[in-house]
Design a protein around this motif. Structure first.
Motif, PDB file in Angstrom:
ATOM      1  N   LEU A   1      -5.549  -3.519   8.990  1.00 49.54           N
ATOM      2  CA  LEU A   1      -4.353  -3.049   8.290  1.00 49.54           C
ATOM      3  C   LEU A   1      -3.472  -2.219   9.217  1.00 49.54           C
ATOM      4  O   LEU A   1      -2.240  -2.363   9.217  1.00 49.54           O
ATOM      5  N   ASP A   2      -4.090  -1.359  10.001  1.00 46.12           N
ATOM      6  CA  ASP A   2      -3.334  -0.499  10.919  1.00 46.12           C
ATOM      7  C   ASP A   2      -2.565  -1.341  11.934  1.00 46.12           C
ATOM      8  O   ASP A   2      -1.391  -1.079  12.215  1.00 46.12           O
ATOM      9  N   LYS A   3      -3.204  -2.365  12.453  1.00 47.63           N
ATOM     10  CA  LYS A   3      -2.544  -3.246  13.431  1.00 47.63           C
ATOM     11  C   LYS A   3      -1.393  -4.004  12.787  1.00 47.63           C
ATOM     12  O   LYS A   3      -0.299  -4.109  13.358  1.00 47.63           O
ATOM     13  N   THR A   4      -1.628  -4.536  11.590  1.00 47.00           N
ATOM     14  CA  THR A   4      -0.581  -5.297  10.907  1.00 47.00           C
ATOM     15  C   THR A   4       0.646  -4.431  10.630  1.00 47.00           C
ATOM     16  O   THR A   4       1.786  -4.855  10.844  1.00 47.00           O
ATOM     17  N   ILE A   5       0.414  -3.208  10.161  1.00 48.30           N
ATOM     18  CA  ILE A   5       1.533  -2.336   9.813  1.00 48.30           C
ATOM     19  C   ILE A   5       2.272  -1.855  11.052  1.00 48.30           C
ATOM     20  O   ILE A   5       3.499  -1.978  11.151  1.00 48.30           O
TER      21      ILE A   5
ATOM     22  N   GLN B   1      -5.085   6.016  -4.003  1.00 45.75           N
ATOM     23  CA  GLN B   1      -3.897   6.099  -3.155  1.00 45.75           C
ATOM     24  C   GLN B   1      -3.314   4.749  -2.731  1.00 45.75           C
ATOM     25  O   GLN B   1      -2.335   4.714  -1.992  1.00 45.75           O
ATOM     26  N   THR B   2      -3.883   3.663  -3.198  1.00 45.92           N
ATOM     27  CA  THR B   2      -3.341   2.345  -2.821  1.00 45.92           C
ATOM     28  C   THR B   2      -1.985   2.094  -3.468  1.00 45.92           C
ATOM     29  O   THR B   2      -1.078   1.527  -2.840  1.00 45.92           O
ATOM     30  N   GLU B   3      -1.827   2.505  -4.718  1.00 48.11           N
ATOM     31  CA  GLU B   3      -0.568   2.234  -5.424  1.00 48.11           C
ATOM     32  C   GLU B   3       0.647   2.860  -4.727  1.00 48.11           C
ATOM     33  O   GLU B   3       1.675   2.191  -4.569  1.00 48.11           O
ATOM     34  N   PRO B   4       0.594   4.127  -4.313  1.00 54.92           N
ATOM     35  CA  PRO B   4       1.748   4.685  -3.582  1.00 54.92           C
ATOM     36  C   PRO B   4       2.042   3.920  -2.288  1.00 54.92           C
ATOM     37  O   PRO B   4       3.215   3.758  -1.916  1.00 54.92           O
ATOM     38  N   LEU B   5       1.002   3.455  -1.627  1.00 54.19           N
ATOM     39  CA  LEU B   5       1.214   2.691  -0.398  1.00 54.19           C
ATOM     40  C   LEU B   5       1.855   1.338  -0.702  1.00 54.19           C
ATOM     41  O   LEU B   5       2.758   0.890   0.019  1.00 54.19           O
ATOM     42  N   LEU B   6       1.435   0.702  -1.770  1.00 51.93           N
ATOM     43  CA  LEU B   6       2.051  -0.568  -2.169  1.00 51.93           C
ATOM     44  C   LEU B   6       3.521  -0.367  -2.543  1.00 51.93           C
ATOM     45  O   LEU B   6       4.364  -1.217  -2.245  1.00 51.93           O
ATOM     46  N   ALA B   7       3.816   0.749  -3.197  1.00 52.87           N
ATOM     47  CA  ALA B   7       5.208   1.044  -3.559  1.00 52.87           C
ATOM     48  C   ALA B   7       6.062   1.210  -2.311  1.00 52.87           C
ATOM     49  O   ALA B   7       7.204   0.720  -2.250  1.00 52.87           O
ATOM     50  N   ALA B   8       5.526   1.888  -1.288  1.00 48.40           N
ATOM     51  CA  ALA B   8       6.264   2.048  -0.031  1.00 48.40           C
ATOM     52  C   ALA B   8       6.461   0.707   0.658  1.00 48.40           C
ATOM     53  O   ALA B   8       7.525   0.443   1.242  1.00 48.40           O
ATOM     54  N   LEU B   9       5.473  -0.162   0.581  1.00 44.12           N
ATOM     55  CA  LEU B   9       5.588  -1.494   1.179  1.00 44.12           C
ATOM     56  C   LEU B   9       6.664  -2.317   0.477  1.00 44.12           C
ATOM     57  O   LEU B   9       7.476  -2.989   1.123  1.00 44.12           O
ATOM     58  N   ASP B  10       6.677  -2.266  -0.853  1.00 42.89           N
ATOM     59  CA  ASP B  10       7.686  -3.013  -1.609  1.00 42.89           C
ATOM     60  C   ASP B  10       9.096  -2.515  -1.291  1.00 42.89           C
ATOM     61  O   ASP B  10      10.042  -3.305  -1.173  1.00 42.89           O
TER      62      ASP B  10
ATOM     63  N   ILE C   1       5.555   3.763   7.641  1.00 42.74           N
ATOM     64  CA  ILE C   1       4.600   4.353   8.588  1.00 42.74           C
ATOM     65  C   ILE C   1       4.076   5.684   8.053  1.00 42.74           C
ATOM     66  O   ILE C   1       2.879   5.992   8.157  1.00 42.74           O
ATOM     67  N   ALA C   2       4.958   6.497   7.452  1.00 45.11           N
ATOM     68  CA  ALA C   2       4.533   7.784   6.895  1.00 45.11           C
ATOM     69  C   ALA C   2       3.547   7.583   5.749  1.00 45.11           C
ATOM     70  O   ALA C   2       2.532   8.300   5.644  1.00 45.11           O
ATOM     71  N   ALA C   3       3.818   6.591   4.886  1.00 47.51           N
ATOM     72  CA  ALA C   3       2.919   6.325   3.764  1.00 47.51           C
ATOM     73  C   ALA C   3       1.560   5.837   4.258  1.00 47.51           C
ATOM     74  O   ALA C   3       0.514   6.249   3.738  1.00 47.51           O
ATOM     75  N   TRP C   4       1.589   4.974   5.273  1.00 47.13           N
ATOM     76  CA  TRP C   4       0.325   4.486   5.814  1.00 47.13           C
ATOM     77  C   TRP C   4      -0.443   5.608   6.516  1.00 47.13           C
ATOM     78  O   TRP C   4      -1.667   5.704   6.367  1.00 47.13           O
ATOM     79  N   SER C   5       0.244   6.437   7.271  1.00 53.28           N
ATOM     80  CA  SER C   5      -0.422   7.544   7.966  1.00 53.28           C
ATOM     81  C   SER C   5      -1.083   8.492   6.970  1.00 53.28           C
ATOM     82  O   SER C   5      -2.217   8.961   7.192  1.00 53.28           O
ATOM     83  N   GLU C   6      -0.389   8.769   5.867  1.00 53.63           N
ATOM     84  CA  GLU C   6      -0.957   9.652   4.846  1.00 53.63           C
ATOM     85  C   GLU C   6      -2.200   9.014   4.222  1.00 53.63           C
ATOM     86  O   GLU C   6      -3.223   9.680   4.013  1.00 53.63           O
ATOM     87  N   PHE C   7      -2.106   7.712   3.949  1.00 51.90           N
ATOM     88  CA  PHE C   7      -3.249   6.993   3.379  1.00 51.90           C
ATOM     89  C   PHE C   7      -4.418   6.975   4.363  1.00 51.90           C
ATOM     90  O   PHE C   7      -5.561   7.274   4.005  1.00 51.90           O
ATOM     91  N   HIS C   8      -4.136   6.635   5.621  1.00 53.22           N
ATOM     92  CA  HIS C   8      -5.169   6.506   6.652  1.00 53.22           C
ATOM     93  C   HIS C   8      -5.823   7.855   6.947  1.00 53.22           C
ATOM     94  O   HIS C   8      -7.063   7.964   6.987  1.00 53.22           O
ATOM     95  N   ASP C   9      -5.005   8.878   7.163  1.00 53.04           N
ATOM     96  CA  ASP C   9      -5.556  10.198   7.493  1.00 53.04           C
ATOM     97  C   ASP C   9      -6.364  10.771   6.335  1.00 53.04           C
ATOM     98  O   ASP C   9      -7.405  11.417   6.546  1.00 53.04           O
ATOM     99  N   GLY C  10      -5.883  10.523   5.116  1.00 52.50           N
ATOM    100  CA  GLY C  10      -6.631  10.983   3.950  1.00 52.50           C
ATOM    101  C   GLY C  10      -7.981  10.295   3.843  1.00 52.50           C
ATOM    102  O   GLY C  10      -8.994  10.919   3.482  1.00 52.50           O
ATOM    103  N   LEU C  11      -8.018   9.008   4.177  1.00 50.72           N
ATOM    104  CA  LEU C  11      -9.281   8.264   4.135  1.00 50.72           C
ATOM    105  C   LEU C  11     -10.257   8.805   5.179  1.00 50.72           C
ATOM    106  O   LEU C  11     -11.453   9.008   4.875  1.00 50.72           O
TER     107      LEU C  11
END
Length: 215
Positions: free
Chosen positions: A93-97, A160-169, A127-137
Motif C-alpha cells: 500500500l505504501d509503495k502504491t500510494i 481508521q480505514t474509512e477516513p483514508l478511503l474518504a481522502a482517496l475518493d 499522503i497526510a491521510a496515509w501517513s496518519e494511518f500508517h504511523d498510527g498502525l
C-alpha cells in the motif's frame, strides 16, 4: 485567360493549405486530449485498485478481531504468520500510494512520456491521510517486532480505514472530472475536423468548376 486560371489555382492552393493546417492543428489538439484522458484513466484505475486493497485489508481486520486468539500458542502463531502478511500488505500500500498514485509532478515527468499526477492539494492530503494511518498502525503494533500487539493494530485498521478511503475518493475526484470533461472536447474536435475536411472538398470542387468555366 491563362492568367486568370493561374490566379484561381493559387487561390485554391492557399485556401487548401490553410484548411489543412487548421485540420492538422485540430488533430494535434484532439490527440493531446486523448493522451491526457488515457493517462488520467490509468491513474484513476490505480486509485480504484487501491480502494479495493484497502477494503480487503479492512475486511481482514474485522475478521481477525472476530477470531482473535485467546491463548499463547495461537497468538505466537499469529505473530509469525499474520504479522508477516500484514507487513507485506502495508508495504504494498505504501509503495502504491507514494510511488504511483501520489507521485510528485517531477516524478510524473521523469525521463519518458509525462504521466498524469494528482493536483498538489489532493496529493498532499492523501499522503497526510496515509501517513496518519500508517504511523498510527505502527504505534498500535508496538516497538517489539517479535511481540506485536496485533489486536490493537487490527482495531486501528478497522477504525481508521474509512477516513483514508474518504481522502482517496477526494484525491481521485479531479481525475474523474478530467476524464468526463475530455469527452465533449474529443467529440467537438472530431466534428470540427470532419467539417474542415468536408469544406475543403467543397471548395476544391467549386474552384475546379471555376477553372473549367474560365477555359
Amino acid at each position: 485567360m491563362s492568367g486568370q486560371k493561374n490566379n484561381n489555382l493559387i487561390e485554391l492552393a492557399v485556401l487548401l493549405i490553410a484548411l489543412l493546417a487548421l485540420a492538422w492543428f485540430t488533430t494535434g489538439q484532439s490527440g493531446a486530449s486523448v493522451a491526457s484522458g488515457a493517462e488520467s484513466g490509468r491513474l484513476l484505475g490505480q486509485a480504484d485498485q487501491l480502494r479495493q486493497q484497502l477494503e480487503l485489508l479492512h475486511a481482514k481486520s474485522a475478521n481477525y478481531l472476530e477470531q482473535a486468539p485467546r491463548n499463547y500458542d495461537d497468538y505466537f502463531r499469529d505473530t509469525k504468520v499474520i504479522h508477516a502478511s500484514l507487513q507485506l500488505d502495508v508495504a504494498a500500500l505504501d509503495k502504491t500510494i507514494r510511488e504511483d498514485i501520489a507521485m510528485s509532478p517531477g516524478q510524473a515527468a521523469g525521463n519518458g512520456p509525462t504521466r498524469a499526477h494528482l493536483p498538489d492539494e489532493q496529493r498532499a492530503a492523501l499522503i497526510a491521510a496515509w501517513s496518519e494511518f500508517h504511523d498510527g498502525l505502527v504505534d498500535q503494533l508496538g516497538v517489539d517486532p517479535e511481540m506485536p500487539r496485533l489486536e490493537w493494530g487490527f482495531r486501528h485498521i478497522n477504525e481508521q480505514t474509512e477516513p483514508l478511503l474518504a481522502a482517496l475518493d477526494e484525491a481521485a475526484a479531479p481525475l474523474r472530472d478530467r476524464i468526463e470533461s475530455s469527452g465533449p472536447v474529443k467529440a467537438g474536435s472530431g466534428l470540427l475536423l470532419g467539417g474542415i475536411l468536408a469544406w475543403s472538398a467543397l471548395m476544391a470542387a467549386w474552384f475546379g468548376l471555376r477553372v473549367r468555366r474560365a477555359r
